[in-house]
Design a protein around this motif. Structure first.
Motif, PDB file in Angstrom:
ATOM      1  N   GLU A  76      56.412  45.959-105.083  1.00 58.74           N
ATOM      2  CA  GLU A  76      55.036  45.438-105.091  1.00 58.74           C
ATOM      3  C   GLU A  76      54.026  46.580-105.034  1.00 58.74           C
ATOM      4  OE1 GLU A  76      54.955  42.684-101.813  1.00 58.74           O
ATOM      5  OE2 GLU A  76      56.119  41.173-102.916  1.00 58.74           O
ATOM      6  N   GLY A  77      54.320  47.606-104.259  1.00 56.34           N
ATOM      7  CA  GLY A  77      53.442  48.774-104.184  1.00 56.34           C
ATOM      8  C   GLY A  77      53.345  49.494-105.513  1.00 56.34           C
ATOM      9  N   LEU A  78      54.468  49.604-106.215  1.00 61.16           N
ATOM     10  CA  LEU A  78      54.456  50.237-107.539  1.00 61.16           C
ATOM     11  C   LEU A  78      53.627  49.417-108.517  1.00 61.16           C
ATOM     12  CD1 LEU A  78      58.170  51.397-107.911  1.00 61.16           C
ATOM     13  CD2 LEU A  78      56.162  52.841-107.556  1.00 61.16           C
ATOM     14  N   ASP A  79      53.762  48.085-108.454  1.00 60.59           N
ATOM     15  CA  ASP A  79      52.975  47.210-109.328  1.00 60.59           C
ATOM     16  C   ASP A  79      51.481  47.373-109.057  1.00 60.59           C
ATOM     17  OD1 ASP A  79      55.245  46.244-110.573  1.00 60.59           O
ATOM     18  OD2 ASP A  79      55.352  44.408-109.356  1.00 60.59           O
ATOM     19  N   GLU A  80      51.111  47.460-107.765  1.00 61.15           N
ATOM     20  CA  GLU A  80      49.704  47.652-107.413  1.00 61.15           C
ATOM     21  C   GLU A  80      49.196  48.996-107.921  1.00 61.15           C
ATOM     22  OE1 GLU A  80      49.522  47.132-103.183  1.00 61.15           O
ATOM     23  OE2 GLU A  80      50.048  45.009-103.318  1.00 61.15           O
ATOM     24  N   ASP A 138      45.982  52.072-111.900  1.00 61.77           N
ATOM     25  CA  ASP A 138      45.935  53.078-112.976  1.00 61.77           C
ATOM     26  C   ASP A 138      45.403  52.476-114.259  1.00 61.77           C
ATOM     27  OD1 ASP A 138      46.928  54.989-111.262  1.00 61.77           O
ATOM     28  OD2 ASP A 138      48.984  54.885-112.027  1.00 61.77           O
ATOM     29  N   GLU A 139      45.834  51.248-114.575  1.00 62.68           N
ATOM     30  CA  GLU A 139      45.376  50.598-115.803  1.00 62.68           C
ATOM     31  C   GLU A 139      43.900  50.258-115.715  1.00 62.68           C
ATOM     32  OE1 GLU A 139      48.082  47.326-116.244  1.00 62.68           O
ATOM     33  OE2 GLU A 139      49.709  48.612-116.937  1.00 62.68           O
TER      34      GLU A 139
END
Length: 181
Positions: A168-172, A177-178
Motif C-alpha cells: 500500500e505504501g508503494l502504491d501511495e 509521483d504520477e
C-alpha cells in the motif's frame, strides 16, 4: 531491466551507469572504465544524444579488453545515430530480449529475493502479492527492499499484514509521483 543491468555489473565487479551519468563523463574517465565491465542503462538514449562518445568508448573497450552491456527498451537496429561506424558496430552485437516476468516468474523471484534477504514469505503472502504487484523486476526488488527494511524495524517475520502495508505504501508513493509529474 535496470535491476538486471545492476546485477550483471555487480556479478563482474563492474560499473553500472545511466545514460545521464555516461553523458557527463570526460574522455579520461571513459578510458579508465574501458578495461573493466560496464553496464550502460538506456543506451539508446546515449546513441541518440551523444553518439560520438559511445563510439569512442566502444573502441576503447575493444582495445583494452573490457566488456560492455548495453541495456535499452529497443534493439540497436532501431537506435538513432548519425555515425555509420557506430551503427555497424551496434548491429553486429548479439542482442537478447528479456520480457517482463509473468506471474510464475514473479512468484519465483519473490521467493528468491526474500531468500537473498534472509526472509521467508508464506504461500499466503505470495498469493496476495502476485496479482497486486507490477510485473517488473524493479517492482519486485523495490517491494522486497522495503519489506526487508520494515521487517528490521518491526523485528518480526514478513507476514501478510506487513506485506500488505508495504505494498500500500508503494502504491501511495507511485500515485504521488504520477501526480507530481
Amino acid at each position: 531491466m535496470t535491476y538486471l543491468a545492476r546485477a550483471w555489473a555487480g556479478r563482474f565487479g563492474g560499473q553500472y551507469m545511466t545514460a545521464a551519468e555516461f553523458g557527463a563523463l570526460k574522455l579520461g574517465a571513459l578510458d579508465g572504465l574501458a578495461g573493466g565491465y560496464v553496464a550502460l542503462d538506456d543506451a539508446d538514449m546515449i546513441a541518440a544524444r551523444r553518439d560520438e562518445p559511445l563510439l569512442l568508448f566502444y573502441n576503447m573497450i575493444a582495445a583494452k579488453g573490457g566488456r560492455v552491456l548495453l541495456v535499452a527498451h529497443t534493439g540497436p537496429a532501431g537506435w538513432r545515430t548519425g555515425i555509420a561506424d557506430l551503427r555497424s558496430r551496434l548491429n553486429s552485437m548479439p542482442v537478447a530480449e528479456i520480457s517482463q516476468p509473468d506471474e510464475a516468474h514473479v512468484r519465483a523471484r519473490l521467493r528468491a529475493a526474500a531468500a537473498q534477504r534472509f526472509m521467508k514469505l508464506s504461500p499466503e503472502t505470495i498469493n496476495y502479492l502476485v496479482p497486486r504487484i507490477d510485473l517488473s523486476y524493479e517492482a519486485i526488488e523495490t517491494l522486497m527492499d522495503r519489506l526487508s527494511g520494515e521487517v528490521s524495524i518491526a523485528g518480526k517475520a514478513p507476514g501478510l499484514a506487513l506485506a500488505r502495508l508495504v505494498l500500500e505504501g508503494l502504491d501511495e508513493d507511485r500515485e504521488e509521483d504520477e501526480g507530481a509529474g
